[in-house]
Design an enzyme around this catalytic site. Structure first.
Site, PDB file in Angstrom:
ATOM      1  N   ASP A  13       0.940  -1.301   0.077  1.00 18.05           N
ATOM      2  CA  ASP A  13       0.165  -0.108  -0.347  1.00 18.05           C
ATOM      3  C   ASP A  13       0.747   1.375   0.154  1.00 18.05           C
ATOM      4  O   ASP A  13       2.047   1.328   0.612  1.00 18.05           O
ATOM      5  CB  ASP A  13      -1.054   0.057   1.336  1.00 18.05           C
ATOM      6  N   ALA A 234       8.194   4.696   6.754  1.00 18.60           N
ATOM      7  CA  ALA A 234       7.983   3.204   6.503  1.00 18.60           C
ATOM      8  C   ALA A 234       6.602   2.740   7.029  1.00 18.60           C
ATOM      9  O   ALA A 234       6.251   3.222   7.980  1.00 18.60           O
ATOM     10  CB  ALA A 234       9.215   2.437   6.492  1.00 18.60           C
ATOM     11  N   LYS A 235       6.194   1.594   6.432  1.00 20.38           N
ATOM     12  CA  LYS A 235       5.048   0.952   6.833  1.00 20.38           C
ATOM     13  C   LYS A 235       5.115   0.584   8.378  1.00 20.38           C
ATOM     14  O   LYS A 235       4.188   0.715   9.226  1.00 20.38           O
ATOM     15  CB  LYS A 235       4.659  -0.355   6.061  1.00 20.38           C
ATOM     16  N   ARG A 236       6.307   0.325   8.743  1.00 17.68           N
ATOM     17  CA  ARG A 236       6.419  -0.088  10.347  1.00 17.68           C
ATOM     18  C   ARG A 236       6.151   0.965  11.211  1.00 17.68           C
ATOM     19  O   ARG A 236       6.216   0.790  12.611  1.00 17.68           O
ATOM     20  CB  ARG A 236       7.842  -1.144  10.375  1.00 17.68           C
TER      21      ARG A 236
END
Ligand code: GLU
Length: 290
Positions: A13, A234-236
């Protein structure tokens, strides 16, 4: 035709930083009378379902684009043809180096730091045959300049390294730098708006465009989004995607717009858009706790 483009890789995403870049690509194209093309860069790192989710999120944000979505995976013939024509012009060579060999090669004093050291540039026929028995080759550009200057609307004049960039990887997949240049040229893209992590790639790409007889695009490399520690978002880092943030009650268009000094709908932002007034520093985004 004059065109801009947004070119996401469908590897997951989009996060707010990517969505902000998409909004900027839309604003730059729409404010300059360009069409906006949507190109899915799916030669590598594809996550199933990701393309559809990315397109849905862009639409949910209120962004649109012109013409059908173009996928790089459907355009392999164009990239192969470009490698063929450069090879016919004596502008390529086969490279058998592993990543490790390149890292461990003594850096050549006449080359800029990080440039390909030229190991396979002038192999003898016998040496090439010996190496070819070990592993399939990548195809590299035989560059004859060491730097190139591009024009960036936000950064100004930018000069960076040009080296023997990979055109086709040793697994046969066209390399990103080649595909992007071939597509921008074939699609009439004359303004490239994207994250500034790609600024240092622009001189290589513009040089390659010149070798392929294509016009030099204008660039607008926009600052990336950073997390609270000042590293690339970032996603994290938590709730960072359109869906995650919407679930948390965050109005994604509003926070992105505010970060650019803009408010309202994309059309409202377009009416007020002034590239000269854009923030030049990275945008720090601290995700809400989930
Ligand atoms: N597909 C690349 C990315 O998502 C962008 C390439 C480009 O805009 O030139 O990082």
């Amino acid at each position: 035709m004059s065109a801009g483009r947004f070119a996401p890789s469908p590897s997951g995403d989009l996060h707010v930083g990517n969505l902000r870049t998409a909004l900027l690509a839309w604003l730059f194209a729409r404010s300059t009378g360009r069409v906006l093309l949507l190109r899915v860069e799916d030669l590598d790192r594809v996550q199933p379902g990701s393309e559809q989710r990315q397109l849905d999120d862009l639409r949910a944000l209120g962004l649109d684009w012109d013409g059908p979505v173009v996928r790089q995976s459907e355009r392999r013939d164009l990239y192969d043809e470009a490698v063929r024509s450069l090879t016919a012009a004596g502008r390529t060579f086969e490279c058998f180096c592993t990543r490790r060999e390149i890292l461990e090669a003594p850096s050549a004093p006449h080359l800029p730091p990080g440039a390909y050291p030229g190991t396979c540039r002038d192999l003898s026929d016998a040496e090439r045959a010996r190496r070819a028995a070990e592993r399939p080759p990548a195809v590299r550009l035989r560059a004859d300049v060491q730097e190139w200057t591009v024009h960036d609307v936000l950064v100004g004049s930018f000069t960076g390294v040009v080296d023997d960039v990979v055109l086709r990887r040793n697994d046969g997949v066209p390399a990103y730098n080649l595909a992007v240049v071939v597509d921008d040229a074939a699609q009439g893209v004359d303004q490239v708006v994207r994250g500034d992590d790609l600024l240092t790639s622009a001189p290589r790409q513009a040089h390659l465009a010149s070798l392929l007889g294509a016009a030099q695009p204008e660039y607008a490399h926009v600052p990336l989004a950073l997390n609270a520690e000042g590293r690339r978002l970032a996603k994290r880092d938590g709730a960072v995607t359109y869906r995650e943030l919407t679930e948390q009650g965050v109005d994604v268009l509003e926070i992105i717009g505010t970060s650019l000094g803009l408010t309202g709908s994309p059309q409202d932002m377009l009416a007020a858009f002034d590239p000269a007034a854009l923030p030049r520093d990275a945008w720090t985004f601290v995700p809400p706790a989930t």
